[in-house]
Design a protein around this motif. Structure first.
Motif, PDB file in Angstrom:
ATOM      1  N   MET A   1       3.217  -3.316  24.954  1.00 29.40           N
ATOM      2  CA  MET A   1       3.475  -4.210  23.818  1.00 29.40           C
ATOM      3  C   MET A   1       3.879  -3.429  22.580  1.00 29.40           C
ATOM      4  N   VAL A   2       4.938  -3.891  21.937  1.00 26.51           N
ATOM      5  CA  VAL A   2       5.314  -3.466  20.589  1.00 26.51           C
ATOM      6  C   VAL A   2       4.964  -4.624  19.671  1.00 26.51           C
ATOM      7  N   PHE A   3       4.043  -4.391  18.744  1.00 27.85           N
ATOM      8  CA  PHE A   3       3.523  -5.451  17.884  1.00 27.85           C
ATOM      9  C   PHE A   3       4.145  -5.359  16.498  1.00 27.85           C
ATOM     10  N   SER A   4       4.700  -6.454  16.038  1.00 27.44           N
ATOM     11  CA  SER A   4       5.229  -6.540  14.681  1.00 27.44           C
ATOM     12  C   SER A   4       4.080  -6.823  13.726  1.00 27.44           C
ATOM     13  N   SER A   5       3.580  -5.772  13.091  1.00 30.87           N
ATOM     14  CA  SER A   5       2.504  -5.918  12.127  1.00 30.87           C
ATOM     15  C   SER A   5       3.115  -6.078  10.735  1.00 30.87           C
ATOM     16  N   SER A   6       2.431  -5.633   9.720  1.00 35.99           N
ATOM     17  CA  SER A   6       2.915  -5.816   8.347  1.00 35.99           C
ATOM     18  C   SER A   6       2.267  -4.812   7.424  1.00 35.99           C
ATOM     19  N   ALA A   7       3.007  -4.396   6.408  1.00 32.98           N
ATOM     20  CA  ALA A   7       2.420  -3.557   5.375  1.00 32.98           C
ATOM     21  C   ALA A   7       1.454  -4.345   4.501  1.00 32.98           C
ATOM     22  N   ALA A   8       1.348  -5.665   4.722  1.00 35.60           N
ATOM     23  CA  ALA A   8       0.344  -6.468   4.019  1.00 35.60           C
ATOM     24  C   ALA A   8      -1.068  -6.038   4.391  1.00 35.60           C
ATOM     25  N   VAL A   9      -1.222  -5.268   5.464  1.00 34.33           N
ATOM     26  CA  VAL A   9      -2.559  -4.795   5.832  1.00 34.33           C
ATOM     27  C   VAL A   9      -3.112  -3.840   4.786  1.00 34.33           C
ATOM     28  N   TYR A  10      -2.245  -3.235   3.954  1.00 34.50           N
ATOM     29  CA  TYR A  10      -2.713  -2.268   2.962  1.00 34.50           C
ATOM     30  C   TYR A  10      -3.264  -2.937   1.701  1.00 34.50           C
ATOM     31  N   GLY A  11      -2.915  -4.222   1.475  1.00 32.27           N
ATOM     32  CA  GLY A  11      -3.331  -4.855   0.239  1.00 32.27           C
ATOM     33  C   GLY A  11      -2.740  -4.139  -0.954  1.00 32.27           C
ATOM     34  N   THR A  12      -3.541  -3.916  -1.980  1.00 27.18           N
ATOM     35  CA  THR A  12      -3.109  -3.135  -3.140  1.00 27.18           C
ATOM     36  C   THR A  12      -3.606  -1.707  -2.966  1.00 27.18           C
ATOM     37  N   PRO A  13      -2.720  -0.786  -2.607  1.00 23.52           N
ATOM     38  CA  PRO A  13      -3.167   0.576  -2.290  1.00 23.52           C
ATOM     39  C   PRO A  13      -3.525   1.369  -3.536  1.00 23.52           C
ATOM     40  N   ASP A  14      -4.234   2.466  -3.311  1.00 21.81           N
ATOM     41  CA  ASP A  14      -4.640   3.346  -4.409  1.00 21.81           C
ATOM     42  C   ASP A  14      -3.497   4.239  -4.877  1.00 21.81           C
ATOM     43  N   THR A  15      -2.490   4.431  -4.023  1.00 22.69           N
ATOM     44  CA  THR A  15      -1.356   5.284  -4.347  1.00 22.69           C
ATOM     45  C   THR A  15      -0.063   4.510  -4.170  1.00 22.69           C
ATOM     46  N   ASP A  16       0.997   4.962  -4.854  1.00 20.39           N
ATOM     47  CA  ASP A  16       2.285   4.289  -4.759  1.00 20.39           C
ATOM     48  C   ASP A  16       2.883   4.411  -3.355  1.00 20.39           C
ATOM     49  N   LEU A  17       2.673   5.553  -2.711  1.00 21.68           N
ATOM     50  CA  LEU A  17       3.259   5.813  -1.401  1.00 21.68           C
ATOM     51  C   LEU A  17       2.179   5.707  -0.336  1.00 21.68           C
ATOM     52  N   VAL A  18       2.323   4.746   0.567  1.00 22.98           N
ATOM     53  CA  VAL A  18       1.319   4.572   1.607  1.00 22.98           C
ATOM     54  C   VAL A  18       1.764   5.266   2.886  1.00 22.98           C
ATOM     55  N   THR A  19       0.800   5.825   3.587  1.00 25.01           N
ATOM     56  CA  THR A  19       1.017   6.421   4.895  1.00 25.01           C
ATOM     57  C   THR A  19       0.182   5.645   5.908  1.00 25.01           C
ATOM     58  N   GLU A  20       0.341   5.995   7.168  1.00 29.06           N
ATOM     59  CA  GLU A  20      -0.431   5.313   8.203  1.00 29.06           C
ATOM     60  C   GLU A  20      -1.933   5.538   8.040  1.00 29.06           C
ATOM     61  N   ASP A  21      -2.321   6.565   7.278  1.00 32.89           N
ATOM     62  CA  ASP A  21      -3.737   6.858   7.063  1.00 32.89           C
ATOM     63  C   ASP A  21      -4.298   6.193   5.803  1.00 32.89           C
ATOM     64  N   SER A  22      -3.456   5.492   5.061  1.00 29.30           N
ATOM     65  CA  SER A  22      -3.942   4.810   3.854  1.00 29.30           C
ATOM     66  C   SER A  22      -4.940   3.728   4.237  1.00 29.30           C
ATOM     67  N   PRO A  23      -5.933   3.474   3.383  1.00 30.66           N
ATOM     68  CA  PRO A  23      -6.934   2.445   3.704  1.00 30.66           C
ATOM     69  C   PRO A  23      -6.288   1.073   3.891  1.00 30.66           C
ATOM     70  N   THR A  24      -6.805   0.310   4.841  1.00 30.51           N
ATOM     71  CA  THR A  24      -6.327  -1.057   5.062  1.00 30.51           C
ATOM     72  C   THR A  24      -7.290  -2.024   4.387  1.00 30.51           C
ATOM     73  N   ARG A  25      -6.754  -2.755   3.382  1.00 34.89           N
ATOM     74  CA  ARG A  25      -7.562  -3.706   2.619  1.00 34.89           C
ATOM     75  C   ARG A  25      -6.725  -4.959   2.363  1.00 34.89           C
ATOM     76  N   PRO A  26      -6.416  -5.719   3.406  1.00 36.40           N
ATOM     77  CA  PRO A  26      -5.549  -6.884   3.222  1.00 36.40           C
ATOM     78  C   PRO A  26      -6.155  -7.891   2.246  1.00 36.40           C
ATOM     79  N   GLU A  27      -5.278  -8.580   1.511  1.00 42.72           N
ATOM     80  CA  GLU A  27      -5.717  -9.490   0.462  1.00 42.72           C
ATOM     81  C   GLU A  27      -5.307 -10.931   0.717  1.00 42.72           C
TER      82      GLU A  27
END
Length: 319
Positions: A111-137
């Motif tokens: 399976m290839v799943f179409s997720s979303s960068a919405a999982v990051y919510g409001t990140p602590d940094t301008d540039l998010v990586t795959e290791d950035s915290p996930t805090r969906p809003e």
């Protein structure tokens, strides 16, 4: 080799189907046409008109030797999900459970799943990586993160091979026959305003960015489809992939830059109205795409003018 594309009659899904077909890979499409269009699916592509929460429809789509699934179907409107949380979870979480159950029953293990960068919510940094915290809003962002968890846990229990692709704003058209018809996305909103003789507007012009407007990723739908295809081919070949990838630009574009490109490409001169900020809009959210560039042929192959031009041409072709 045949892949099921859920949501394959939608804006992104229909581009994925064409990318697969251009590569000589057969597809089956499952779509309930709640936001997709039957005309977006080539006539010779098998089509099942049904919902992910309907096990019989999912079974029908998976019958006949499907080797993998690109899962794009779902309720994708983050803002609306706040007022329709149960609908969002039913479509995006329950639907994914039903799909995974049916895949297991049919022996489909990719399976290839179409997720979303919405999982990051409001990140602590301008540039998010795959290791950035996930805090969906929003319920939408939460449902996408739960979808990733479902794949992770099913993979622990079975032989499921999977990856999830996270991205922000998808724009442009790969062919004039396919276009974005969402009433919630920036390009259709701006085009609709211009066609109606109205002035497009920007939410907030006093952010700490070079031109005062929010900066986001805008990625061309054809580039996105190419990486979905690359992910499917890698899974088919038994190549180990990361559990998640960001399909990001790395630097982003401002809303004002988008507006300027629209005026430049369409030839319709306008000065966007600047309204108050929307609550919760961060100044900058941009995703890094380094891992996807390494593994999934991810590239930003289109300029902002290319993005606008292709979307406008598709809009004009539909008139």
């Amino acid at each position: 080799m045949t892949w099921l594309v859920t949501g394959g009659a939608g804006y992104i899904g229909s581009h994925v189907v064409r990318a697969f077909r251009d590569e000589g890979i057969d597809c089956v499409v499952l779509d309930d046409l709640s936001s997709g269009h039957r005309a977006f699916v080539p006539e010779d592509v098998p089509f099942v008109d049904g919902s992910l929460v309907d096990r019989a429809a999912v079974d029908e789509a998976l019958a006949g030797g499907v080797s993998g699934v690109v899962h794009l179907a779902g309720f994708k409107y983050a803002g609306v999900s706040v007022s329709r949380p149960l609908h969002t979870y039913t479509q995006n979480v329950t639907g994914t459970v039903v799909l995974l159950e049916s895949m297991a029953a049919h022996g489909v293990e990719r399976m290839v799943f179409s997720s979303s960068a919405a999982v990051y919510g409001t990140p602590d940094t301008d540039l998010v990586t795959e290791d950035s915290p996930t805090r969906p809003e929003s319920p939408y962002g939460e449902s996408k993160l739960i979808g990733e968890w479902l794949l992770r846990d099913q993979a622990k229990a079975t032989t499921l091979a999977h990856t999830s692709l996270r991205y922000f704003n998808v724009v442009g058209s790969g062919t004039p026959e396919l276009r974005d018809t969402s009433p919630h996305n920036l390009f259709p909103i701006v085009f609709d305003a211009l066609v109606a003789g109205k002035t497009p507007f920007i939410n907030g012009g006093d952010y700490a960015t070079p031109d005062g407007t929010c900066v986001r990723d805008y990625v061309h739908v054809a580039d996105l489809a190419t990486s979905h295809l690359a992910a499917a081919k890698a899974l088919e070949a038994g190549t180990a992939l990361e559990p998640v990838y960001n399909l990001g630009s790395g630097d982003g574009l401002s809303v004002r830059q988008i507006m300027e490109a629209v005026a430049r490409v369409t030839g319709i001169e306008f000065t966007p109205e600047v309204k108050d900020r929307r609550p919760g809009d961060p100044a900058v959210i941009v995703a890094e795409g380094r891992l996807a560039a390494r593994d999934l042929d991810w590239q930003m192959r289109h300029t902002v003018d290319d993005m606008v031009r292709s979307a406008w041409e598709a809009r004009e072709a539909a008139q």
